[in-house]
Design a protein around this motif. Structure first.
Motif, PDB file in Angstrom:
ATOM      1  N   LEU A  44       0.828  -1.202   0.000  1.00  0.00           N
ATOM      2  CA  LEU A  44       0.000   0.000   0.000  1.00  0.00           C
ATOM      3  C   LEU A  44       0.863   1.252   0.000  1.00  0.00           C
ATOM      4  O   LEU A  44       0.580   2.209  -0.724  1.00  0.00           O
ATOM      5  N   GLY A  45       1.921   1.245   0.777  1.00  0.00           N
ATOM      6  CA  GLY A  45       2.832   2.386   0.820  1.00  0.00           C
ATOM      7  C   GLY A  45       3.419   2.689  -0.543  1.00  0.00           C
ATOM      8  O   GLY A  45       3.533   3.853  -0.952  1.00  0.00           O
ATOM      9  N   TRP A  46       3.780   1.641  -1.261  1.00  0.00           N
ATOM     10  CA  TRP A  46       4.320   1.799  -2.614  1.00  0.00           C
ATOM     11  C   TRP A  46       3.281   2.467  -3.513  1.00  0.00           C
ATOM     12  O   TRP A  46       3.584   3.421  -4.228  1.00  0.00           O
ATOM     13  N   LEU A  47       2.063   1.967  -3.475  1.00  0.00           N
ATOM     14  CA  LEU A  47       0.999   2.522  -4.318  1.00  0.00           C
ATOM     15  C   LEU A  47       0.653   3.958  -3.931  1.00  0.00           C
ATOM     16  O   LEU A  47       0.382   4.790  -4.798  1.00  0.00           O
ATOM     17  N   LEU A  48       0.675   4.264  -2.644  1.00  0.00           N
ATOM     18  CA  LEU A  48       0.423   5.632  -2.193  1.00  0.00           C
ATOM     19  C   LEU A  48       1.529   6.568  -2.672  1.00  0.00           C
ATOM     20  O   LEU A  48       1.260   7.679  -3.127  1.00  0.00           O
ATOM     21  N   ARG A  49       2.751   6.127  -2.581  1.00  0.00           N
ATOM     22  CA  ARG A  49       3.896   6.940  -3.018  1.00  0.00           C
ATOM     23  C   ARG A  49       3.815   7.241  -4.509  1.00  0.00           C
ATOM     24  O   ARG A  49       4.203   8.316  -4.954  1.00  0.00           O
ATOM     25  N   GLU A  50       3.307   6.304  -5.267  1.00  0.00           N
ATOM     26  CA  GLU A  50       3.178   6.464  -6.714  1.00  0.00           C
ATOM     27  C   GLU A  50       1.866   7.144  -7.116  1.00  0.00           C
ATOM     28  O   GLU A  50       1.564   7.248  -8.301  1.00  0.00           O
ATOM     29  N   LYS A  52      -1.171   6.046  -6.941  1.00  0.00           N
ATOM     30  CA  LYS A  52      -2.030   5.096  -7.669  1.00  0.00           C
ATOM     31  C   LYS A  52      -3.328   4.804  -6.927  1.00  0.00           C
ATOM     32  O   LYS A  52      -4.265   4.291  -7.525  1.00  0.00           O
ATOM     33  N   VAL A  53      -3.363   5.093  -5.619  1.00  0.00           N
ATOM     34  CA  VAL A  53      -4.541   4.785  -4.812  1.00  0.00           C
ATOM     35  C   VAL A  53      -4.877   5.948  -3.883  1.00  0.00           C
ATOM     36  O   VAL A  53      -4.050   6.806  -3.612  1.00  0.00           O
ATOM     37  N   GLU A  54      -6.127   5.921  -3.414  1.00  0.00           N
ATOM     38  CA  GLU A  54      -6.601   6.819  -2.361  1.00  0.00           C
ATOM     39  C   GLU A  54      -7.080   5.939  -1.223  1.00  0.00           C
ATOM     40  O   GLU A  54      -7.625   4.857  -1.453  1.00  0.00           O
ATOM     41  N   THR A  55      -6.894   6.421  -0.008  1.00  0.00           N
ATOM     42  CA  THR A  55      -7.353   5.664   1.149  1.00  0.00           C
ATOM     43  C   THR A  55      -8.312   6.506   1.980  1.00  0.00           C
ATOM     44  O   THR A  55      -8.271   7.735   1.948  1.00  0.00           O
ATOM     45  N   SER A  56      -9.166   5.816   2.699  1.00  0.00           N
ATOM     46  CA  SER A  56     -10.061   6.451   3.659  1.00  0.00           C
ATOM     47  C   SER A  56     -10.350   5.415   4.739  1.00  0.00           C
ATOM     48  O   SER A  56      -9.895   4.280   4.660  1.00  0.00           O
ATOM     49  N   GLU A  57     -11.101   5.842   5.739  1.00  0.00           N
ATOM     50  CA  GLU A  57     -11.473   4.920   6.803  1.00  0.00           C
ATOM     51  C   GLU A  57     -12.980   4.739   6.769  1.00  0.00           C
ATOM     52  O   GLU A  57     -13.734   5.712   6.778  1.00  0.00           O
ATOM     53  N   VAL A  58     -13.418   3.495   6.682  1.00  0.00           N
ATOM     54  CA  VAL A  58     -14.837   3.168   6.659  1.00  0.00           C
ATOM     55  C   VAL A  58     -15.105   2.213   7.815  1.00  0.00           C
ATOM     56  O   VAL A  58     -14.559   1.112   7.835  1.00  0.00           O
ATOM     57  N   GLU A  59     -15.907   2.675   8.752  1.00  0.00           N
ATOM     58  CA  GLU A  59     -16.265   1.878   9.920  1.00  0.00           C
ATOM     59  C   GLU A  59     -15.033   1.296  10.611  1.00  0.00           C
ATOM     60  O   GLU A  59     -14.991   0.115  10.970  1.00  0.00           O
ATOM     61  N   GLY A  60     -13.996   2.114  10.748  1.00  0.00           N
ATOM     62  CA  GLY A  60     -12.798   1.704  11.463  1.00  0.00           C
ATOM     63  C   GLY A  60     -11.825   0.864  10.681  1.00  0.00           C
ATOM     64  O   GLY A  60     -10.824   0.394  11.225  1.00  0.00           O
ATOM     65  N   GLU A  61     -12.086   0.653   9.398  1.00  0.00           N
ATOM     66  CA  GLU A  61     -11.201  -0.176   8.570  1.00  0.00           C
ATOM     67  C   GLU A  61     -10.677   0.645   7.394  1.00  0.00           C
ATOM     68  O   GLU A  61     -11.380   1.495   6.863  1.00  0.00           O
ATOM     69  N   VAL A  62      -9.458   0.353   6.990  1.00  0.00           N
ATOM     70  CA  VAL A  62      -8.854   1.038   5.850  1.00  0.00           C
ATOM     71  C   VAL A  62      -9.615   0.642   4.586  1.00  0.00           C
ATOM     72  O   VAL A  62      -9.847  -0.542   4.329  1.00  0.00           O
ATOM     73  N   PHE A  63      -9.999   1.646   3.787  1.00  0.00           N
ATOM     74  CA  PHE A  63     -10.664   1.427   2.505  1.00  0.00           C
ATOM     75  C   PHE A  63      -9.769   2.024   1.426  1.00  0.00           C
ATOM     76  O   PHE A  63      -9.291   3.151   1.553  1.00  0.00           O
ATOM     77  N   VAL A  64      -9.526   1.254   0.372  1.00  0.00           N
ATOM     78  CA  VAL A  64      -8.578   1.661  -0.667  1.00  0.00           C
ATOM     79  C   VAL A  64      -9.268   1.588  -2.034  1.00  0.00           C
ATOM     80  O   VAL A  64      -9.975   0.613  -2.313  1.00  0.00           O
ATOM     81  N   LYS A  65      -9.028   2.598  -2.864  1.00  0.00           N
ATOM     82  CA  LYS A  65      -9.532   2.551  -4.248  1.00  0.00           C
ATOM     83  C   LYS A  65      -8.471   3.103  -5.176  1.00  0.00           C
ATOM     84  O   LYS A  65      -7.641   3.928  -4.781  1.00  0.00           O
ATOM     85  N   LEU A  66      -8.509   2.631  -6.405  1.00  0.00           N
ATOM     86  CA  LEU A  66      -7.574   3.117  -7.416  1.00  0.00           C
ATOM     87  C   LEU A  66      -7.937   4.538  -7.821  1.00  0.00           C
ATOM     88  O   LEU A  66      -9.114   4.901  -7.831  1.00  0.00           O
ATOM     89  N   VAL A  67      -6.925   5.319  -8.151  1.00  0.00           N
ATOM     90  CA  VAL A  67      -7.152   6.702  -8.608  1.00  0.00           C
ATOM     91  C   VAL A  67      -7.384   6.697 -10.096  1.00  0.00           C
ATOM     92  O   VAL A  67      -6.782   5.999 -10.836  1.00  0.00           O
TER      93      VAL A  67
END
Length: 67
Positions: A44-50, A52-67
């Motif tokens: 995930l860190g690699w994808l965030l650095r590039e 490629k993804v956005e993250t958010s928190e949904v009901e206390g859990e990490v939620f990830v989607k492609l940009v």
């Protein structure tokens, strides 16, 4: 060696997310067959650095989607 592993894990996560509207950490780990949280966060860190993804928190859990 860790850099190569991070890139490979990022690829697995990207493949799991491709074609979806986004997934939770648990869903990604299952789809990408990742056993450890550290592998999830390394990829995930690699994808965030590039940017490629956005993250958010949904009901206390990490939620990830492609940009």
């Amino acid at each position: 060696m860790l850099k190569e592993k991070a890139g490979a894990l990022a690829g697995q996560i990207w493949e799991a997310l491709n074609g979806t509207e986004g997934l939770t950490q648990k869903q990604i780990k299952k789809a990408a067959k990742l056993k450890a949280d550290k592998d999830f966060y390394l990829g995930l860190g690699w994808l965030l650095r590039e940017d490629k993804v956005e993250t958010s928190e949904v009901e206390g859990e990490v939620f990830v989607k492609l940009v």
